[in-house]
Design an enzyme around this catalytic site. Sequence first.
Site, short mmCIF file in Angstrom:
data_model
loop_
_atom_site.label_atom_id
_atom_site.label_comp_id
_atom_site.label_asym_id
_atom_site.label_seq_id
_atom_site.Cartn_x
_atom_site.Cartn_y
_atom_site.Cartn_z
N TYR A 240 0.83 -1.21 0.00
CA TYR A 240 0.00 0.00 0.00
C TYR A 240 0.86 1.26 0.00
CZ TYR A 240 -4.29 -2.63 0.72
OH TYR A 240 -5.36 -3.48 0.55
N GLU B 128 -7.94 -7.34 5.65
CA GLU B 128 -7.10 -8.40 5.09
C GLU B 128 -6.33 -9.14 6.19
OE1 GLU B 128 -4.94 -6.07 2.22
OE2 GLU B 128 -6.84 -5.59 1.22
#
Length: 393
Positions: A98, A140
Amino acid sequence: MLSEQSAATVRATLPAVGASLAEITERFYDGLFAAHPELLRDLFNRGNQAAGTQRQALAGSIAAFATHLLEHPDERPDVMLGRIAHKHASLGVTPEQYKVVHQHLFAAIAEVLGDAVTPEVAAAWDEVYWLMANALIAIEKRLYAASGQTGWRQWRVVGRIEETADVATFQLSPADDGPVPDFRPGQYVSVRVELPDGARQIRQYSLSAAPGSPVRQIAVKRVHGGDTPDGEVSGHLHARVREGDTLELSAPYGDLILDATDAPLLLASAGIGVTPMIAMLEQLARTGHRAPVTVVHADRSPATHALRSDHEGFAAKLPDAAVHFWYEQDAPESAHMGLVDLSAVPVASGTRVYLCGPLPFMRAVRTQLIEKGVRPADIHYEVFGPDLWLAQD
């Protein structure tokens, strides 16, 4: 969720950012893959990149998330975030990635919008990004912990069935002879294969048999991609993978899941979207679901209708099931000719709906069901490939 100052800036700049998202995402992926070619080779779907569908999906999700923050400041779009997180988990996405995405996405925003990206604008959209990213990272993390599997696991092909000219079922057993983990009907696994050029490409395939079987089962449709790499994994599986070979599989993921319920159900699919519906129907037959179940499927012809015998057979085991098939050609007397038309199909009050198939099919069926009184909240869907529903709203 979004600070008051950032909300005002995002509201003022959303039209300009939204109008430029297609160019921003194109620049983003160009920069990302130039700096990290291994991501295109081994993580991202090269076919979707070539077709541009992944760019559309990313742009749609960013715009939808930002809009939701403005219109519903006290709520989080958990349905959208959950669907993305399940896909990411099936690919093995990590929190560190990310940061890489952030770097290249904001470089693309600055490149496209230029002087319009003031420090205040950059800070506001930075807040939007990390609200979305941190929410996904948290979901996640929970998915990884619940799966009990780290990385990829080797599975042996113990059977291969040619369902149609372009669909093959692969029956799989753990190569380590360990236990077969449980899953929820409707979920999928990622399959990673090494292609002739050395790339390790990943695709998702729904599990087409109910939980409890000693083998995993996936049905793979061979995609004829023409001039793009689209279909390279399905083509590899069809051409090269036989009984005795091994495949790398992820843990099961996916948020289109059949919950235990006594409610009436409607399972609607088209083409290879039939696969999660077969697992659901088998589970319903095993558990003795007694409420009405309406089965709807559309296909080009009976010859292209994969798993048709299972489709009919599991429905026949239910005490109150109605089957409606539509074919564009060669429809038998027991089926309908043409596109799905639910005007004459009874839909019980309180029906929960599961959809899987091409986006135009799902949009059309959803519209018809809402017109028949089904609550939008009771309609659940799965998209094979990038989720373009939001991108096209």
